[in-house]
Enzyme design. Structure first.
Site, short mmCIF file in Angstrom:
data_model
loop_
_atom_site.label_atom_id
_atom_site.label_comp_id
_atom_site.label_asym_id
_atom_site.label_seq_id
_atom_site.Cartn_x
_atom_site.Cartn_y
_atom_site.Cartn_z
N CYS A 24 -6.61 -15.28 -1.48
CA CYS A 24 -7.53 -15.73 -0.44
C CYS A 24 -7.11 -17.15 -0.01
CB CYS A 24 -8.95 -15.64 -1.00
SG CYS A 24 -10.32 -16.15 0.03
N ASP A 52 -7.78 -5.97 6.64
CA ASP A 52 -8.37 -7.30 6.45
C ASP A 52 -8.88 -7.81 7.80
OD1 ASP A 52 -8.86 -10.05 6.03
OD2 ASP A 52 -7.28 -10.17 4.51
N HIS A 79 -9.44 -7.45 2.82
CA HIS A 79 -9.35 -8.76 2.19
C HIS A 79 -9.95 -8.67 0.78
CE1 HIS A 79 -8.70 -13.09 2.56
NE2 HIS A 79 -9.79 -13.25 1.85
#
Length: 241
Positions: free
Chosen positions: A121, A177, A210
């Site tokens: 991330c 994502d 994600h």
């Protein structure tokens, strides 16, 4: 699989002490991995990832990069508690934290060529920052947002620094994502291919969202997580030494 000794250590940075979580294989290790957390901080999941690297034979250390705001973590389901963690943090500060970990590892007998860095991330972007600003053995970023398009105002895009790549970098992204467009991933790939001779690779997972590597999040994708982990270990195996 190696057993390991684990626990907190305190590292010195220009902005004060930083908590870190270290896992050291009981059989010893000639290589090391710095683990940069998600935007949610140095939580139990990141500590578990750190231990998994030790089980694979690397000395590993996870960093509490949010120590400037008092440290701590935010829950995965409450992003409003994430933003306060970033108070006082800059790219220079991130590099200071990485340098503190490097110094700690140097003292343990591990030089830069044997040090890898991995992040998830926000930490994924941080590994690209490290790769263009520091010469480490290898770097791996999982779904690093903000490399091509700004996500936080104080952290500018880094894609234009691709020609300065110093550390071999592996980027792992999910096509599903919603925060990192496929166009951004492909722009990063093209820019690196055009501007850098340093080893680099970008892998896309068609069905992954994600956070696909984190088994504590709804977006966890077991197949992509396993493949990404295996590729990470292979990348470190090929480049650390």
């Amino acid at each position: 699989m190696s057993t390991a000794t684990t626990g907190d250590v305190t590292l010195s940075t220009p902005d004060g002490p930083m908590r870190a979580y270290e896992a050291v294989p009981d059989s010893g290790a000639s290589t090391a991995v710095i683990v940069i957390p998600e935007a949610f901080g140095l939580n139990g999941h990141i500590e578990d990832v750190t231990e998994r690297f030790a089980a694979a034979g690397h000395r590993a250390i996870g960093l509490d990069i949010f120590h400037r705001s008092g440290g701590g973590t935010a829950p995965y389901d409450d992003f409003e508690k994430v933003l306060p963690l970033f108070e006082g943090l800059t790219d220079d500060g991130l590099l200071d934290d990485i340098d503190a970990a490097r110094s700690h590892l140097h003292d343990a007998g591990v030089d830069d060529g044997a040090i890898g860095i991995v992040g998830f991330c926000f930490g994924g972007r941080t590994t690209f920052l490290a790769a263009v600003r520091r010469a480490l053995g290898a770097s791996v970023g999982f779904y690093g947002g903000g490399i091509v398009t700004t996500r936080f105002p104080q952290f500018p895009p880094l894609v234009d620094e691709s020609a300065s790549l110093q550390s071999p970098w592996l980027g792992l992204f999910g096509d599903a994502d919603q925060s990192i467009p496929i166009e951004d991933v492909e722009r990063l790939r093209t820019t690196l291919d055009d501007q850098s001779a340093v080893p680099h690779e970008i892998v896309r997972y068609p069905e992954a969202e994600h956070g696909f590597h984190c088994d504590q999040r709804p977006s966890y994708h077991p197949a992509a997580a396993k493949n990404g982990w295996d590729r990470t270990l292979d990348w470190f195996g090929a480049h650390l030494g």
